[in-house]
Design a protein around this motif. Structure first.
Motif, mmCIF file in Angstrom:
data_model
loop_
_atom_site.group_PDB
_atom_site.id
_atom_site.type_symbol
_atom_site.label_atom_id
_atom_site.label_comp_id
_atom_site.label_asym_id
_atom_site.label_seq_id
_atom_site.Cartn_x
_atom_site.Cartn_y
_atom_site.Cartn_z
ATOM 1 N N LYS A 273 7.152 29.008 -63.062
ATOM 2 C CA LYS A 273 5.848 28.436 -62.734
ATOM 3 C C LYS A 273 5.978 27.355 -61.661
ATOM 4 C CE LYS A 273 3.138 30.515 -65.810
ATOM 5 N NZ LYS A 273 1.991 31.374 -65.425
ATOM 6 N N PHE A 274 7.003 26.531 -61.770
ATOM 7 C CA PHE A 274 7.198 25.463 -60.792
ATOM 8 C C PHE A 274 7.498 26.048 -59.410
ATOM 9 C CE2 PHE A 274 10.058 22.336 -58.673
ATOM 10 C CZ PHE A 274 9.118 21.333 -58.480
ATOM 11 N N SER A 281 2.319 25.297 -56.722
ATOM 12 C CA SER A 281 3.735 25.657 -56.785
ATOM 13 C C SER A 281 4.446 25.359 -55.469
ATOM 14 C CB SER A 281 3.899 27.130 -57.139
ATOM 15 O OG SER A 281 3.493 27.949 -56.056
ATOM 16 N N GLN A 282 5.763 25.321 -55.520
ATOM 17 C CA GLN A 282 6.559 25.034 -54.337
ATOM 18 C C GLN A 282 6.427 26.128 -53.282
ATOM 19 O OE1 GLN A 282 8.593 21.932 -54.061
ATOM 20 N NE2 GLN A 282 6.887 21.716 -55.481
ATOM 21 N N LEU A 283 6.421 27.382 -53.686
ATOM 22 C CA LEU A 283 6.261 28.466 -52.723
ATOM 23 C C LEU A 283 4.894 28.441 -52.061
ATOM 24 C CD1 LEU A 283 8.020 31.477 -54.500
ATOM 25 C CD2 LEU A 283 8.655 30.472 -52.302
ATOM 26 N N MET A 284 3.868 28.168 -52.821
ATOM 27 C CA MET A 284 2.527 28.096 -52.242
ATOM 28 C C MET A 284 2.443 26.960 -51.235
ATOM 29 S SD MET A 284 -0.416 29.658 -52.253
ATOM 30 C CE MET A 284 -0.740 30.496 -53.800
ATOM 31 N N LYS A 285 3.094 25.863 -51.546
ATOM 32 C CA LYS A 285 3.082 24.697 -50.649
ATOM 33 C C LYS A 285 3.727 25.028 -49.307
ATOM 34 C CE LYS A 285 6.121 21.484 -51.084
ATOM 35 N NZ LYS A 285 6.949 20.362 -51.569
ATOM 36 N N THR A 286 4.870 25.710 -49.343
ATOM 37 C CA THR A 286 5.600 25.974 -48.100
ATOM 38 C C THR A 286 5.086 27.207 -47.360
ATOM 39 O OG1 THR A 286 7.279 27.221 -49.325
ATOM 40 C CG2 THR A 286 7.702 24.879 -48.950
ATOM 41 N N VAL A 287 4.783 28.275 -48.097
ATOM 42 C CA VAL A 287 4.401 29.530 -47.454
ATOM 43 C C VAL A 287 2.957 29.519 -46.970
ATOM 44 C CG1 VAL A 287 4.033 32.006 -47.853
ATOM 45 C CG2 VAL A 287 6.120 30.907 -48.675
ATOM 46 N N ARG A 288 2.051 29.002 -47.784
ATOM 47 C CA ARG A 288 0.637 29.033 -47.402
ATOM 48 C C ARG A 288 0.181 27.734 -46.740
ATOM 49 N NH1 ARG A 288 -4.772 30.401 -51.081
ATOM 50 N NH2 ARG A 288 -6.247 29.331 -49.699
ATOM 51 N N VAL A 289 0.393 26.617 -47.432
ATOM 52 C CA VAL A 289 -0.170 25.353 -46.958
ATOM 53 C C VAL A 289 0.525 24.862 -45.687
ATOM 54 C CG1 VAL A 289 -0.641 22.954 -47.553
ATOM 55 C CG2 VAL A 289 -0.869 24.732 -49.296
ATOM 56 N N LYS A 290 1.834 24.795 -45.691
ATOM 57 C CA LYS A 290 2.579 24.253 -44.555
ATOM 58 C C LYS A 290 2.713 25.239 -43.398
ATOM 59 C CE LYS A 290 5.420 20.663 -46.722
ATOM 60 N NZ LYS A 290 6.815 20.187 -46.926
ATOM 61 N N GLN A 343 6.878 13.557 -58.501
ATOM 62 C CA GLN A 343 5.430 13.676 -58.676
ATOM 63 C C GLN A 343 5.017 15.152 -58.759
ATOM 64 O OE1 GLN A 343 3.172 11.887 -55.522
ATOM 65 N NE2 GLN A 343 1.202 12.240 -56.509
ATOM 66 N N GLU A 344 5.584 15.993 -57.881
ATOM 67 C CA GLU A 344 5.286 17.424 -57.910
ATOM 68 C C GLU A 344 5.786 18.054 -59.210
ATOM 69 O OE1 GLU A 344 5.561 18.607 -53.179
ATOM 70 O OE2 GLU A 344 7.399 18.449 -54.368
#
Length: 441
Positions: A273-274, A281-290, A343-344
């Motif tokens: 889940k992390f 999630s970490q993947l969503m942060k890097t793949v989609r957001v960033k 925090q994440e």
């Protein structure tokens, strides 16, 4: 046994109905019932030449009996407002029926009649096979579905669970009426069963109906499917599955998990889940957001009784396929090396703990989770122990678990897309293998 994870604790009792294990969850809130039939075998019982046989058998239970045709069966179930269906996996089959308590007797009599007397009319088999074959052939327009099928078959190669439960074009074509009749008889007479029931106590009067009208033979019904040991992947595999008219590339990567790797359920759940569960999630942060490489990306890690699977799924434009794969790898490496903020980490823990009780809020959800725990041989107490165990997990444990679940050099990487991707992938993966999408239908 009361489960404090639930807002309104439910009480459970266990019975033995002539060698059938029965779990009853008393629920008086509404005048409705839920009944789940668990069979301890599934699509792994199909031969490789007739894959899809088990799923077709259970999906066609309402197709006709010697007394009723398909229309009459459908009308009867609809008259009583009953919901009836099956979920077929490789290791087990779960059948469910639900409705109003006042109608449970006639509804259960109808359901047991289907178990006891379904004869799978040839004309209905022909219709179902035609629809299924047309659906598979049109899958060329559903690239995510082909990618999932290809990833399963390639990552679970040479195992009892590699072929899709709904079969393939060449196997569905071979299934005949007698195959379905024999398969149903096999499940009724030889396979171990459990029954899970929720509702007010008065619905237990269905005991005699189930024991005497469903056609279940319990004398020798002790077979439990055990999946043969699965050979783990020891090196990276990269496969391009070519499909026509693809302006996007589907990506799947993961591997088989051994029994030892799936024992710690709270850590397994939290780690996956992390890494890739939900918008935070970490993947969503890097793949989609960033990076803006994809609208969606996710990761999972889960176990059955003797094995498990880990996986990551996403998609991107053809032009950014290598960038997507590199970003996924670097994100996994960062998590595995504990390169994330506290925090994440705590936000992900809070999300998991906050959403966890909703899995068991409905009686159906509660029953389904009991079934999964029993199937995996996990004590029910894990229901309410999991939140406490998750709250004690350290970031270093998650980092180590992610490194174990997603080791780059042991991943099976499947890219589904245009043949034009071959050159780009070959420059980055010397061991690239190219297959046609038709192989997986």
């Amino acid at each position: 046994l009361a489960f404090p994870a639930l807002s309104t604790p439910l009480l459970t009792e266990k019975f033995n109905w002539e060698n059938i294990e029965v779990t009853f969850v008393e629920d008086k809130k509404l005048p409705v019932y839920n009944v789940r039939f668990y069979f301890a075998d599934g699509a792994a019982s199909d031969s490789k030449y007739k894959a899809g046989e088990t799923k077709m058998t259970f999906n066609m239970l309402t197709s006709g009996t010697r007394r009723f045709n398909q229309r009459e069966i459908s009308d009867n179930l609809e008259f009583y407002g009953a919901s009836f269906g099956f979920n077929v996996t490789h290791e087990y089959v779960i059948g469910g029926v639900s409705g109003l308590v006042k109608d449970i007797v006639p509804t259960m009599k109808q359901v047991c009649h289907l178990f006891d007397d379904s004869n799978f009319p040839s004309r209905e088999i022909k219709k179902i096979k035609k629809l299924k074959l047309e659906s598979l052939k049109s899958m060329v327009n559903s690239h995510d579905s082909i990618a999932d099928r290809a990833f399963r078959e390639l990552s679970m190669k040479n195992s009892d669970v590699a072929l899709p439960v709904d079969g393939k074009i060449k196997t569905i074509s071979k299934i005949r009426q007698k195959d379905l009749v024999n398969k149903l008889n096999y499940f009724k007479s030889r396979v171990k069963k459990r029954i899970y029931i929720s509702g007010p106590e008065e619905i237990l009067k269905i005991k005699d109906i189930i024991l005497h009208e469903c056609g279940f033979s319990q004398k020798n019904a002790e077979f439990v499917r055990e999946i043969s040991p699965i050979k783990k992947s020891t090196k990276q595999q990269v496969v391009l599955v070519t499909v026509p008219n693809a302006n996007q590339a589907q990506v799947r990567m993961g591997r088989i998990l051994e029994k030892e790797e799936i024992k710690n359920i709270p850590l397994l759940m939290f780690s996956s889940k992390f890494l890739g569960g939900g918008f935070t999630s970490q993947l969503m942060k890097t793949v989609r957001v960033k990076s803006g490489l994809s609208y969606s990306v996710g990761a999972f890690a889960a176990g059955q009784r003797g094995y498990g699977r880990s996986g990551i799924s996403s998609f991107t434009k053809n032009e950014t396929i290598i960038e997507l794969i590199d970003t996924i790898k670097s994100t996994v490496d960062d998590v595995a090396n504990n390169k994330f903020s506290l925090q994440e980490f705590e936000a992900s823990r809070g999300y998991l703990l906050g959403s966890y009780p909703f899995n068991f809020e409905s009686p159906i959800g509660f029953l389904d989770n009991l079934i999964q725990l029993d199937h995996a041989g996990v004590p029910w107490e894990e229901f309410y122990r999991l939140p406490k165990k998750v709250s004690r997990i350290k970031s270093s444990q998650v980092a180590e678990k992610v490194s174990q679940l997603f080791p780059w050099k042991r991943q099976v990487i499947v890219v589904l897309g245009s043949k034009s991707l071959q050159k780009k992938l070959k420059n980055n993966f010397k061991n690239l293998k190219v297959l046609s999408w038709k192989r997986f239908l």
